[in-house]
Design an enzyme around this catalytic site. Sequence first.
Site, mmCIF file in Angstrom:
data_model
loop_
_atom_site.group_PDB
_atom_site.id
_atom_site.type_symbol
_atom_site.label_atom_id
_atom_site.label_comp_id
_atom_site.label_asym_id
_atom_site.label_seq_id
_atom_site.Cartn_x
_atom_site.Cartn_y
_atom_site.Cartn_z
ATOM 1 N N GLU A 1 -5.864 -7.864 2.381
ATOM 2 C CA GLU A 1 -4.861 -8.747 1.773
ATOM 3 C C GLU A 1 -5.604 -9.813 0.970
ATOM 4 O OE1 GLU A 1 -1.740 -7.773 2.451
ATOM 5 O OE2 GLU A 1 -2.299 -6.448 4.100
ATOM 6 N N CYS B 1 4.786 4.519 7.306
ATOM 7 C CA CYS B 1 3.415 4.061 7.609
ATOM 8 C C CYS B 1 3.311 3.430 8.977
ATOM 9 C CB CYS B 1 2.913 3.122 6.523
ATOM 10 S SG CYS B 1 3.500 1.429 6.626
ATOM 11 N N HIS C 1 10.168 -0.461 -0.350
ATOM 12 C CA HIS C 1 9.060 -0.800 0.555
ATOM 13 C C HIS C 1 9.542 -0.855 2.007
ATOM 14 C CE1 HIS C 1 4.854 -1.385 0.678
ATOM 15 N NE2 HIS C 1 4.933 -2.523 1.357
ATOM 16 N N THR D 1 -1.631 -6.809 -0.819
ATOM 17 C CA THR D 1 -2.185 -5.672 -0.085
ATOM 18 C C THR D 1 -3.030 -4.793 -1.000
ATOM 19 O OG1 THR D 1 -0.314 -5.662 1.422
ATOM 20 C CG2 THR D 1 -1.533 -3.613 1.231
ATOM 21 N N CYS E 1 0.987 2.223 -1.334
ATOM 22 C CA CYS E 1 2.428 2.442 -1.492
ATOM 23 C C CYS E 1 3.108 1.370 -2.334
ATOM 24 C CB CYS E 1 3.107 2.477 -0.136
ATOM 25 S SG CYS E 1 2.065 3.101 1.177
ATOM 26 N N TYR F 1 7.919 1.496 5.271
ATOM 27 C CA TYR F 1 7.534 1.114 6.631
ATOM 28 C C TYR F 1 8.070 2.108 7.664
ATOM 29 C CZ TYR F 1 5.653 -3.428 5.192
ATOM 30 O OH TYR F 1 4.897 -4.419 4.636
ATOM 31 N N CYS G 1 -3.172 -0.037 7.431
ATOM 32 C CA CYS G 1 -2.474 -0.007 6.140
ATOM 33 C C CYS G 1 -3.384 0.638 5.102
ATOM 34 C CB CYS G 1 -2.122 -1.434 5.733
ATOM 35 S SG CYS G 1 -1.637 -1.601 4.006
ATOM 36 N N GLU H 1 2.415 -7.972 9.399
ATOM 37 C CA GLU H 1 3.001 -7.356 8.210
ATOM 38 C C GLU H 1 4.339 -6.684 8.540
ATOM 39 O OE1 GLU H 1 0.725 -4.303 6.263
ATOM 40 O OE2 GLU H 1 1.565 -4.851 4.328
HETATM 41 FE FE1 SF4 Z 1 0.420 -0.633 3.740
HETATM 42 FE FE2 SF4 Z 1 2.558 0.478 4.853
HETATM 43 FE FE3 SF4 Z 1 2.838 -1.143 2.734
HETATM 44 FE FE4 SF4 Z 1 1.763 1.331 2.516
HETATM 45 S S1 SF4 Z 1 3.880 0.810 3.096
HETATM 46 S S2 SF4 Z 1 1.002 -0.528 1.582
HETATM 47 S S3 SF4 Z 1 0.620 1.461 4.417
HETATM 48 S S4 SF4 Z 1 2.085 -1.684 4.787
HETATM 49 FE FE FE Z 2 3.257 -4.023 3.096
#
Ligand code: SF4
Ligand code: FE
Length: 480
Positions: free
Chosen positions: A255, A297, A290, A189, A102, A294, A98, A445
Amino acid sequence: MKTGDDYLASIKSLDLEAHIMGEKTGHLSEHGLVRPSQQAVALTYDGAHDRDTAELFCVESNLCRETVNRFTHLHQSTDDLVNKVKMQRYCGIKTACCFQRCVGLDAANAIFSTTFECDGKHGTPYHQRFRDYWTWVQQEDLVVDGAMTDPKGDRGKRPKDQADPDLYLRVKERRSGGVVINGAKLHQTGMLNSHEILVMPTMAMRPGEEDWAICCAVPTNSEGIHYIYGRQASDTRKLEEFGLDMGNPVFGGQEVMTVFDNVFVPEERIFMDGEIDFSGILVERFASYHRQSYGGCKVGVGDALIGATALIASMNGVGGASHIRDKIVEMIHLNETIYSCGIACSATGEQTPAGNYQVNLLLANVCKLNVTRFPYELARLATDVAGGLLGTMPSAADLSDQVAGPYIRKYLAASPEGDVVDRIKVLRLIENLVAGAGSVGYLIESMHGAGPPMAQRIMIGRQADLEGKITQVKGLLDIE
Ligand code: SF4
Ligand code: FE
């Protein structure tokens, strides 16, 4: 736009402190548990300067008309939404973890449209305030933590009925020129790698819960904020002398439990204060952005896991076996299915009244619901292909032992082309993602980040227009 090194220097200069493994700790940039996570964020800056990726990372801001890093951009088209997902996939495969940046991006896009509509209904001054604030964030190229998740205490009770009212972050006091907030945000995060925090309510508030409907921004080094660092599986391997056992030798996630103990927020940084009818809208929009994220990412991290699995198969001498190839194809299929959802919810996004673009809510939730399942299946397949050595490898320290070292090299040799240490490296990366520090980001996560599966099911049920489908069938069958 900052480079990765500029970013690292700017975070260092904030001089943040955190409680880490029983000690109040400063100089976080030098701390073994924190450094990998800062390096992952730094990559989001370097992407804007790398010749191969600059076009994807650099974009013209609608606020200041300057070129800004896409990690601070307010999406101006469905292409912007698609490019966001592509950029996240790129960062995911590069870091295999991660990269943390984001959340603030998703918060900003949700707050931008919500404040516009809130002002239209209530005559509040939030939207222009937010535009001014975010212009500054873009020009300074900052990392912003999006802080939504409250501790929630007794889940059967509303915020105002909790034994302790701080179990949901709230406005505790109103002073001239601002408010004082009290409470905590969990699972934050990249919090200690951020310059700013965007606080948001955790759910739709009801009449009588106005004090809990607060959205505002504060610097991470504000007085009254306390940070307590989250542990990850096998995290202390990062502190060991031998890097090989870390699995991911360069990058990692972060985290943090964040406590707001009477933190003052000046008026110009308040973007919602008591407008309960917009609290749920803000939560829904942020969550949907968000859930789209995902679709980029986690796919990138999945790419890394697939690459490592294919590599270990060939190092084991079974890369050509048909059942192994089929398992790898299955991993690719699952990973690309997530990506398809990320692209689809972006390509079918729509413009909001404020002018920025919102993802397709139904498809973003479908995307995230797949993410609660598929990475686990990818991890299962990777474990299957890697073999039991994944759980029984000797430590890197034993490799340099005079007696044990040669035995390890002799008996862990596999395919003649493969070096034993390289084989261990690949296995440790897979271990990192399926059972070690990386599994926090890739598995836990994937389940709970951006809301647990039930939250997506509720949204899918709401967004799917079931009545419309019933009407269509009635028409087809000539039923009144
Ligand atoms: Fe982390 Fe993915 Fe959330 Fe970006 S979208 S902060 S990489 S978990
Ligand atoms: Fe996240």
